[in-house]
Design a protein around this motif. Structure first.
Motif, PDB file in Angstrom:
ATOM      1  N   GLY A   7       0.812  -1.211   0.000  1.00  0.00           N
ATOM      2  CA  GLY A   7       0.000   0.000   0.000  1.00  0.00           C
ATOM      3  C   GLY A   7       0.845   1.261   0.000  1.00  0.00           C
ATOM      4  N   LEU A   8       1.916   1.263   0.792  1.00  0.00           N
ATOM      5  CA  LEU A   8       2.810   2.424   0.826  1.00  0.00           C
ATOM      6  C   LEU A   8       3.491   2.630  -0.523  1.00  0.00           C
ATOM      7  CD1 LEU A   8       4.438   1.888   4.336  1.00  0.00           C
ATOM      8  CD2 LEU A   8       2.966   3.796   3.669  1.00  0.00           C
ATOM      9  N   ILE A   9       3.902   1.528  -1.159  1.00  0.00           N
ATOM     10  CA  ILE A   9       4.544   1.637  -2.465  1.00  0.00           C
ATOM     11  C   ILE A   9       3.590   2.249  -3.481  1.00  0.00           C
ATOM     12  CG2 ILE A   9       5.467   0.311  -4.413  1.00  0.00           C
ATOM     13  CD1 ILE A   9       6.638  -1.644  -2.349  1.00  0.00           C
ATOM     14  N   VAL A  14       2.522   6.849  -6.373  1.00  0.00           N
ATOM     15  CA  VAL A  14       1.665   7.714  -7.183  1.00  0.00           C
ATOM     16  C   VAL A  14       1.903   9.174  -6.839  1.00  0.00           C
ATOM     17  CG1 VAL A  14      -0.734   8.388  -7.585  1.00  0.00           C
ATOM     18  CG2 VAL A  14      -0.110   5.974  -7.578  1.00  0.00           C
ATOM     19  N   HIS A  15       2.038   9.457  -5.550  1.00  0.00           N
ATOM     20  CA  HIS A  15       2.217  10.832  -5.113  1.00  0.00           C
ATOM     21  C   HIS A  15       3.663  11.333  -5.240  1.00  0.00           C
ATOM     22  CE1 HIS A  15      -1.747  10.046  -3.353  1.00  0.00           C
ATOM     23  NE2 HIS A  15      -1.891  11.351  -3.258  1.00  0.00           N
ATOM     24  N   SER A  16       4.531  10.482  -5.750  1.00  0.00           N
ATOM     25  CA  SER A  16       5.923  10.887  -5.953  1.00  0.00           C
ATOM     26  C   SER A  16       6.262  11.129  -7.416  1.00  0.00           C
ATOM     27  CB  SER A  16       6.873   9.810  -5.392  1.00  0.00           C
ATOM     28  OG  SER A  16       6.689   9.659  -3.998  1.00  0.00           O
ATOM     29  N   GLY A  39      -8.301  10.515 -13.161  1.00  0.00           N
ATOM     30  CA  GLY A  39      -9.041   9.296 -12.862  1.00  0.00           C
ATOM     31  C   GLY A  39      -8.119   8.159 -12.450  1.00  0.00           C
ATOM     32  N   VAL A  40      -7.062   7.924 -13.226  1.00  0.00           N
ATOM     33  CA  VAL A  40      -6.103   6.867 -12.897  1.00  0.00           C
ATOM     34  C   VAL A  40      -5.384   7.188 -11.591  1.00  0.00           C
ATOM     35  CG1 VAL A  40      -3.986   5.716 -13.638  1.00  0.00           C
ATOM     36  CG2 VAL A  40      -5.784   6.215 -15.313  1.00  0.00           C
ATOM     37  N   TYR A  41      -5.009   8.444 -11.436  1.00  0.00           N
ATOM     38  CA  TYR A  41      -4.320   8.899 -10.226  1.00  0.00           C
ATOM     39  C   TYR A  41      -5.185   8.641  -8.991  1.00  0.00           C
ATOM     40  CZ  TYR A  41      -1.717  12.200  -7.233  1.00  0.00           C
ATOM     41  OH  TYR A  41      -0.984  12.781  -6.231  1.00  0.00           O
ATOM     42  N   SER A  42      -6.466   8.977  -9.083  1.00  0.00           N
ATOM     43  CA  SER A  42      -7.378   8.814  -7.947  1.00  0.00           C
ATOM     44  C   SER A  42      -7.601   7.340  -7.623  1.00  0.00           C
ATOM     45  CB  SER A  42      -8.709   9.497  -8.251  1.00  0.00           C
ATOM     46  OG  SER A  42      -8.537  10.883  -8.449  1.00  0.00           O
ATOM     47  N   LEU A  46      -6.566   5.580  -4.149  1.00  0.00           N
ATOM     48  CA  LEU A  46      -7.566   4.905  -3.310  1.00  0.00           C
ATOM     49  C   LEU A  46      -7.141   3.472  -3.021  1.00  0.00           C
ATOM     50  CD1 LEU A  46     -10.291   4.921  -1.893  1.00  0.00           C
ATOM     51  CD2 LEU A  46     -11.352   4.287  -4.075  1.00  0.00           C
ATOM     52  N   LEU A  47      -6.649   2.771  -4.052  1.00  0.00           N
ATOM     53  CA  LEU A  47      -6.172   1.400  -3.854  1.00  0.00           C
ATOM     54  C   LEU A  47      -5.041   1.370  -2.830  1.00  0.00           C
ATOM     55  CD1 LEU A  47      -5.941  -1.602  -4.597  1.00  0.00           C
ATOM     56  CD2 LEU A  47      -4.443  -0.918  -6.491  1.00  0.00           C
ATOM     57  N   GLY A  48      -4.083   2.279  -2.979  1.00  0.00           N
ATOM     58  CA  GLY A  48      -2.968   2.327  -2.034  1.00  0.00           C
ATOM     59  C   GLY A  48      -3.431   2.613  -0.623  1.00  0.00           C
ATOM     60  N   LEU A  49      -4.380   3.548  -0.485  1.00  0.00           N
ATOM     61  CA  LEU A  49      -4.886   3.905   0.845  1.00  0.00           C
ATOM     62  C   LEU A  49      -5.598   2.729   1.499  1.00  0.00           C
ATOM     63  CD1 LEU A  49      -5.258   6.117   2.944  1.00  0.00           C
ATOM     64  CD2 LEU A  49      -7.362   6.796   1.759  1.00  0.00           C
ATOM     65  N   VAL A  50      -6.412   2.000   0.733  1.00  0.00           N
ATOM     66  CA  VAL A  50      -7.110   0.826   1.274  1.00  0.00           C
ATOM     67  C   VAL A  50      -6.106  -0.221   1.736  1.00  0.00           C
ATOM     68  CG1 VAL A  50      -8.612  -1.120   0.683  1.00  0.00           C
ATOM     69  CG2 VAL A  50      -9.237   1.186  -0.040  1.00  0.00           C
ATOM     70  N   LEU A  51      -5.089  -0.462   0.927  1.00  0.00           N
ATOM     71  CA  LEU A  51      -4.067  -1.435   1.305  1.00  0.00           C
ATOM     72  C   LEU A  51      -3.323  -1.005   2.571  1.00  0.00           C
ATOM     73  CD1 LEU A  51      -2.580  -2.317  -2.206  1.00  0.00           C
ATOM     74  CD2 LEU A  51      -3.947  -3.811  -0.740  1.00  0.00           C
ATOM     75  N   ILE A  52      -3.055   0.288   2.690  1.00  0.00           N
ATOM     76  CA  ILE A  52      -2.384   0.801   3.894  1.00  0.00           C
ATOM     77  C   ILE A  52      -3.249   0.571   5.133  1.00  0.00           C
ATOM     78  CG2 ILE A  52      -1.677   2.909   5.086  1.00  0.00           C
ATOM     79  CD1 ILE A  52      -0.650   3.936   2.396  1.00  0.00           C
ATOM     80  N   VAL A  53      -4.524   0.900   5.034  1.00  0.00           N
ATOM     81  CA  VAL A  53      -5.433   0.750   6.181  1.00  0.00           C
ATOM     82  C   VAL A  53      -5.553  -0.716   6.580  1.00  0.00           C
ATOM     83  CG1 VAL A  53      -7.817   0.994   6.941  1.00  0.00           C
ATOM     84  CG2 VAL A  53      -6.721   2.849   5.661  1.00  0.00           C
TER      85      VAL A  53
END
Length: 205
Positions: A7-9, A14-16, A39-42, A46-53
């Protein structure tokens, strides 16, 4: 732990993009269009955030303790988090002095938030999560300031100061006071109620 790392990756990766490949980002937006890029960025964010949580929640069920922070670190973390909330609000309130003076207050808020939680937590999951965000925020802020300086070099002297501070207009006392008040109120709600309700940990309990 692997879901947290993945998730962090994804999320920080994406944000890097603008940090490590700003020209590629611009070219891709030109090819795809801004709507498709967002759209792809979002979706990836979202996928990364869900995996992090999910990953962080799983890691907390079997924590790997690296150190035990002193109780006083909780108080330091609370103070730093309060400042982070004020800076976060400053990113959205127009013409406040914090944004005009500091530039990019949201990234600074992430820095303080991450550092505060590193002070008060000592598990491997905490080190990965908050350490990852802290490193990202440091490099992101440096990159943003570098872009500001590049913009200044292409401007007349009259426009340069505003660009150097993130392009913010002249500050308003009313906007600055509102920023601080809303930031303090938001921190109080989160610290005394939402943190326990959403995360299951009471900062002051």
């Amino acid at each position: 732990m692997q879901w947290l790392v993945l998730g962090l990756i994804v999320f920080l990766g994406v944000h890097s993009v603008r940090i490590v490949a700003d020209d590629w980002r611009t070219q891709t937006i030109d090819r795809w269009g801004l709507t498709a890029w967002k759209g792809v960025y979002s979706l990836l964010s979202l996928l990364g955030l869900v995996l992090i949580v999910v990953g962080y929640d799983l890691a907390r069920q079997a924590p790997v303790v690296l150190w035990s922070p002193p109780l006083g670190m909780r108080h330091a973390a609370s103070l730093l988090t309060l400042l982070a909330f004020v800076l976060l609000v400053a990113a959205y309130v127009p013409r406040n002095a914090l944004k005009a003076r500091l530039g990019h207050p949201m990234v600074l808020a992430v820095k303080l938030w991450a550092f505060a939680h590193l002070l008060s937590n000592g598990t491997l999951a905490d080190l990965l999560l908050f350490g990852g965000f802290l490193v990202w925020a440091v490099f992101n802020y440096r990159s943003a300031r570098r872009r500001n300086r590049a913009e200044v070099e292409g401007m007349d002297n009259e426009d340069a100061p505003a660009a150097a501070d993130g392009g913010a207009p002249s500050a308003s006392l009313t906007a600055t006071v509102a920023t601080v008040v809303v930031g303090l109120a938001s921190w109080a709600v989160f610290a005394f109620w939402a943190h326990a309700a959403l995360i299951g940990v009471r900062p002051f309990g």
